[in-house]
Design a protein around this motif. Structure first.
Motif, short mmCIF file in Angstrom:
data_model
loop_
_atom_site.label_atom_id
_atom_site.label_comp_id
_atom_site.label_asym_id
_atom_site.label_seq_id
_atom_site.Cartn_x
_atom_site.Cartn_y
_atom_site.Cartn_z
N PRO A 126 -4.05 -27.25 24.68
CA PRO A 126 -3.80 -26.00 25.38
C PRO A 126 -2.55 -25.31 24.83
N ALA A 127 -2.54 -23.97 24.93
CA ALA A 127 -1.43 -23.20 24.34
C ALA A 127 -0.24 -23.13 25.28
N SER A 128 -0.45 -23.34 26.57
CA SER A 128 0.67 -23.23 27.52
C SER A 128 0.51 -24.26 28.62
N LEU A 129 1.60 -24.45 29.38
CA LEU A 129 1.55 -25.38 30.50
C LEU A 129 0.49 -24.92 31.51
N GLY A 130 0.43 -23.60 31.74
CA GLY A 130 -0.56 -23.06 32.68
C GLY A 130 -1.98 -23.43 32.25
N ASP A 131 -2.27 -23.28 30.95
CA ASP A 131 -3.60 -23.63 30.45
C ASP A 131 -3.89 -25.12 30.64
N ALA A 132 -2.88 -25.94 30.38
CA ALA A 132 -3.06 -27.40 30.52
C ALA A 132 -3.37 -27.76 31.97
N LEU A 133 -2.59 -27.15 32.90
CA LEU A 133 -2.80 -27.45 34.32
C LEU A 133 -4.15 -26.93 34.81
N ASP A 134 -4.60 -25.84 34.21
CA ASP A 134 -5.91 -25.29 34.56
C ASP A 134 -7.01 -26.29 34.18
N VAL A 135 -6.89 -26.89 33.00
CA VAL A 135 -7.88 -27.89 32.56
C VAL A 135 -7.88 -29.07 33.55
N LEU A 136 -6.68 -29.54 33.92
CA LEU A 136 -6.59 -30.69 34.82
C LEU A 136 -7.12 -30.34 36.22
N ALA A 137 -6.90 -29.10 36.65
CA ALA A 137 -7.36 -28.69 37.99
C ALA A 137 -8.89 -28.59 38.03
N ARG A 138 -9.49 -28.13 36.94
CA ARG A 138 -10.96 -27.97 36.92
C ARG A 138 -11.67 -29.31 36.85
N GLU A 139 -11.10 -30.26 36.09
CA GLU A 139 -11.78 -31.56 35.92
C GLU A 139 -10.76 -32.70 36.06
N PRO A 140 -10.20 -32.90 37.26
CA PRO A 140 -9.18 -33.95 37.41
C PRO A 140 -9.77 -35.33 37.13
N GLY A 141 -9.02 -36.14 36.41
CA GLY A 141 -9.48 -37.51 36.09
C GLY A 141 -10.33 -37.56 34.83
N ILE A 142 -10.83 -36.41 34.39
CA ILE A 142 -11.66 -36.38 33.18
C ILE A 142 -10.75 -36.25 31.95
N TRP A 143 -9.64 -35.56 32.14
CA TRP A 143 -8.71 -35.32 31.03
C TRP A 143 -7.45 -36.15 31.24
N GLN A 144 -7.01 -36.79 30.16
CA GLN A 144 -5.76 -37.58 30.26
C GLN A 144 -4.73 -37.00 29.31
N PRO A 145 -3.50 -36.81 29.80
CA PRO A 145 -2.44 -36.26 28.92
C PRO A 145 -2.19 -37.17 27.72
N PHE A 146 -1.89 -36.55 26.61
CA PHE A 146 -1.56 -37.24 25.37
C PHE A 146 -0.26 -36.62 24.88
N ALA A 147 0.85 -37.36 24.99
CA ALA A 147 2.17 -36.79 24.63
C ALA A 147 2.50 -37.24 23.20
#
Ligand SMILES: Cc1cc2nc3c(=O)[nH]c(=O)nc-3n(C[C@H](O)[C@H](O)[C@H](O)COP(=O)(O)OP(=O)(O)OC[C@H]3O[C@@H](n4cnc5c(N)ncnc54)[C@H](O)[C@@H]3O)c2cc1C
Length: 295
Positions: free
Chosen positions: A13-34
Motif C-alpha cells: 500500500p502507498a499510505s498508512l490509510g491504504d494499509a489500514l483499509d486493506v486490514l479493515a476490509r479483510e481482517p486476519g487475511i492480511w498479515q503485516p510484513f515489516a
C-alpha cells in the motif's frame, strides 16, 4: 524446505490509510510484513502460513523518532541501527540501545524493526524487557481509531496480544524521566553475540540514601510472555539494600518466573541465572557494595 513463493501474495500500500483499509476490509487475511527478519526465517523453513502479506516497510507514517518534553516517540519501523544512533535514546534510554546492539548482526540491525520485535511476540525477544522497564506505551491504529495502551499487559499469553487483526502497531512511546535513574541490562546467551537469549533482564531503579524509591524489573525467556516482575518490585520498594532484602527479592523472583526446558536452556539454569543477574543488579545499586549473599 523453503515455502513455495507463488503461493504467497504481497501487496504494498502507498499510505498508512491504504494499509489500514486493506486490514479493515479483510481482517486476519492480511498479515503485516515489516523488515521480514522473523517472517523470512519461517519462509525459508517452509513454515510461513500461506497468507496474504501487507508490505508496510515503505510507510513513512510508521518511521521517525520524535521528541517532546514528556516523551520520546519511535515509529514502529524504527530499526535497531536507528535506535543505536539516536543521541537522546543513548543518553536517556541506554538499555534500549544496548538491546538493539545485541540483537542479531549488522544486517538484522539494519532491517529488523522495534514494532516487528514486539508484534512477533516472542518471549525471548530482547527489546521487550527494556521497554517494560522503561514503562513504554504502544499505539495501535485501525481505519477509524487509534489507541495508546501500556506495553505492560500487551502480551496476554504465548504469542498472544491485545492487538486486533485490523490494527497495526504504529508507534512506541517512552516517558522521559528527569531524576537520576540507574539502568541495568543483561542478556545471557550461548555466545556474546548472535545468540538468542536464555535469560534477559532489564531494570531501572531510583535509590535515595540506600533505600529503593522506585524500581522496575522485567525479564525475557522465563515465562510465556516478556514479564514485568511486579511482585519482585513490591518486595524491593521502600526497603534498604542489604543482604536480607536482596534475598527476599530473589525469593520473590523465584516465585514469579515460570521458565521451561527447551532447546536453548533448562528451567533450572534459567532460574539460577535470573536470580544471579537480579543480585548483580541490586549489588551494583547498594551504596555499600559489600551486600552480596554468600550463596
Ligand atoms: C539471524 C537472526 C538473528 C536475530 N537475532 C535476534 C536477537 O538477538 N534478538 C531478538 O530479539 N530478535 C532477533 N531476531 C528476530 C528479529 O530480527 C526481530 O524480532 C525483529 O525485530 C523483527 O522485526 P521485523 O521488522 O523484521 O519483523 P517481521 O519479520 O516483518 O514481522 C514479525 C512479526 O511482526 C508483525 N509485525 C511487524 N510489524 C508490525 C506492525 N507495525 N504492526 C503489526 N504487526 C507487525 C508481522 O506480521 C510478523 O508477525 C533475529 C532474527 C534473525 C533472522
Amino acid at each position: 524446505m523453503r515455502g513455495h513463493i507463488p503461493s504467497y501474495r504481497l501487496t504494498s500500500p502507498a499510505s498508512l490509510g491504504d494499509a489500514l483499509d486493506v486490514l479493515a476490509r479483510e481482517p486476519g487475511i492480511w498479515q503485516p510484513f515489516a523488515g521480514g527478519t522473523d517472517l523470512m526465517v519461517l519462509l525459508e523453513s517452509g513454515k510461513l502460513p500461506h497468507k496474504n502479506y501487507l508490505n508496510i516497510w515503505n510507510l513513512a507514517e510508521l518511521r521517525g523518532i520524535e521528541v517532546s518534553t514528556a516523551h520520546i516517540m519511535l515509529g514502529a519501523l524504527t530499526t535497531y541501527t536507528e535506535v543505536q544512533s539516536d543521541p537522546i535514546l543513548r543518553e536517556e534510554f541506554p538499555m534500549l540501545c544496548q538491546a538493539a546492539s545485541e540483537t542479531g548482526g549488522l544486517a538484522i540491525q539494519n532491517r529488523g524493526t522495534l514494532g516487528g520485535n514486539i508484534a512477533n511476540a516472542s518471549p525471548a525477544a530482547d527489546s521487550p524487557p527494556a521497554l517494560l522497564a522503561y514503562d513504554a506505551e504502544v499505539e495501535l491504529v485501525s481505519l477509524n481509531a487509534a489507541r495508546w495502551v501500556p506495553y505492560h499487559g500487551f502480551h496476554t499469553g504465548y504469542k498472544q496480544m491485545i492487538k486486533r487483526p485490523d490494527e497495526l502497531l504504529a508507534r512506541i512511546r517512552l516517558p522521559r524521566v528527569s531524576k537520576k535513574l540507574h539502568h541495568y541490562y543483561r542478556k545471557v546467551g550461548t555466545r556474546k553475540a548472535q545468540a538468542i537469549s536464555k535469560v534477559c533482564l532489564a531494570a531501572t531503579a531510583r535509590i535515595y540514601e540506600g533505600t529503593v524509591e522506585e524500581v522496575r524489573i522485567a525479564l525475557g525467556s522465563i515465562a510465556p510472555v516478556p514479564l514485568r516482575c511486579v511482585q519482585t518490585e513490591d518486595a524491593l520498594r521502600a526497603t534498604r539494600l542489604e543482604p536480607g532484602s536482596i534475598e527476599k527479592a530473589k525469593a520473590a523472583l523465584a516465585r514469579e518466573i515460570v521458565p521451561i526446558d527447551d532447546i536453548r536452556s533448562t528451567k533450572d539454569y534459567r532460574v539460577r541465572v535470573s536470580l544471579n543477574v537480579l543480585e548483580d543488579f541490586l549489588v551494583q545499586l547498594a551504596p555499600d557494595r559489600d551486600v552480596r549473599s554468600d550463596e
